[in-house]
Design a protein around this motif. Structure first.
Motif, PDB file in Angstrom:
ATOM      1  N   LEU A 126       0.836  -1.204   0.000  1.00  0.00           N
ATOM      2  CA  LEU A 126       0.000   0.000   0.000  1.00  0.00           C
ATOM      3  C   LEU A 126       0.875   1.259   0.000  1.00  0.00           C
ATOM      4  CD1 LEU A 126      -2.818   1.322   0.215  1.00  0.00           C
ATOM      5  CD2 LEU A 126      -2.549   1.192   2.703  1.00  0.00           C
ATOM      6  N   LEU A 127       1.894   1.274   0.847  1.00  0.00           N
ATOM      7  CA  LEU A 127       2.802   2.428   0.891  1.00  0.00           C
ATOM      8  C   LEU A 127       3.504   2.621  -0.450  1.00  0.00           C
ATOM      9  CD1 LEU A 127       4.392   1.975   4.435  1.00  0.00           C
ATOM     10  CD2 LEU A 127       2.817   3.779   3.722  1.00  0.00           C
ATOM     11  N   SER A 129       2.430   1.658  -3.403  1.00  0.00           N
ATOM     12  CA  SER A 129       1.484   2.124  -4.425  1.00  0.00           C
ATOM     13  C   SER A 129       1.163   3.607  -4.239  1.00  0.00           C
ATOM     14  CB  SER A 129       0.213   1.280  -4.411  1.00  0.00           C
ATOM     15  OG  SER A 129      -0.529   1.506  -3.239  1.00  0.00           O
ATOM     16  N   GLN A 130       1.128   4.075  -3.001  1.00  0.00           N
ATOM     17  CA  GLN A 130       0.888   5.495  -2.769  1.00  0.00           C
ATOM     18  C   GLN A 130       2.082   6.336  -3.214  1.00  0.00           C
ATOM     19  OE1 GLN A 130      -0.272   5.906   1.336  1.00  0.00           O
ATOM     20  NE2 GLN A 130      -2.375   5.315   0.911  1.00  0.00           N
ATOM     21  N   THR A 134       3.757   9.966  -6.723  1.00  0.00           N
ATOM     22  CA  THR A 134       4.828  10.914  -6.436  1.00  0.00           C
ATOM     23  C   THR A 134       6.049  10.622  -7.293  1.00  0.00           C
ATOM     24  OG1 THR A 134       4.035  11.127  -4.174  1.00  0.00           O
ATOM     25  CG2 THR A 134       6.288  11.863  -4.603  1.00  0.00           C
TER      26      THR A 134
END
Length: 185
Positions: A126-127, A129-130, A134
């Motif tokens: 999840l981190l 993919s976030q 950026t």
């Protein structure tokens, strides 16, 4: 910020990124430390490198122990195996851009010596993919800066060529004026 989350929530004080840029049949690798220091990377990794192949196939976090157990890892050159040893990673989390591996989140061992559990791996995915948006924006900005620098260099070259042509035109004009005058007299 992501390194702090990984450190606080997962008790993994060491993390960072391997940014991959495609150049021909290789990837140029750039190390970006998050928490803790990562060793400098080999400049290039071939597309068929065992780590990259496994991450592309799995599309999920890869444990370093799994990487080391793979028979292909024995074929990795000694200097790269030493780099992996210095990296001291417990996990490699892939990040994909348009289906292509573009970065790897590297996470060191947990300070509490526990293994990463499935929910930890889900959090890391999840981190990662976030971070994708950026990373894509950062690369786009870097590409635009490079294009701007290239355009500036081309503009300067054009300016210099125009100046040279103007000087040549003035010399030609002066020559024609003198030659015309000489022919008349």
């Amino acid at each position: 910020a992501m390194g702090a989350v990984i450190d606080q929530v997962l008790k993994a004080p060491r993390s960072g990124w391997l940014l991959l840029t495609t150049v021909g049949t290789d990837f140029v690798v750039e190390t970006v430390s998050g928490r803790g220091q990562l060793p400098p990377t080999p400049e290039h990794l071939p597309r068929n490198h065992v780590l990259l192949q496994m991450l592309t196939t799995l599309r999920a976090p890869l444990r370093h122990a799994t990487l080391q157990a793979d028979p292909q890892f024995a074929t990795v050159p000694p200097n790269e195996r030493e780099w992996f040893r210095q990296l001291n990673a417990a996990l490699y989390v892939p990040l994909f851009d348009k289906g292509t591996l573009s970065a790897v989140l590297v996470v060191g061992a947990r300070s509490d010596k526990r293994n990463f559990e499935p929910r930890d791996l889900e959090l890391l995915m999840l981190l990662a993919s976030q971070a994708e948006a950026t990373l894509i924006a950062t690369r786009a900005i870097a590409d635009l800066k490079a294009l701007n620098e290239s355009m500036s260099a081309l503009n300067e070259s054009l300016r210099a060529n125009n100046e040279t042509l103007e000087n040549m035109n003035k010399v030609r004009s002066d020559f024609l004026t003198i030659a015309s005058h000489e022919l008349r007299t």
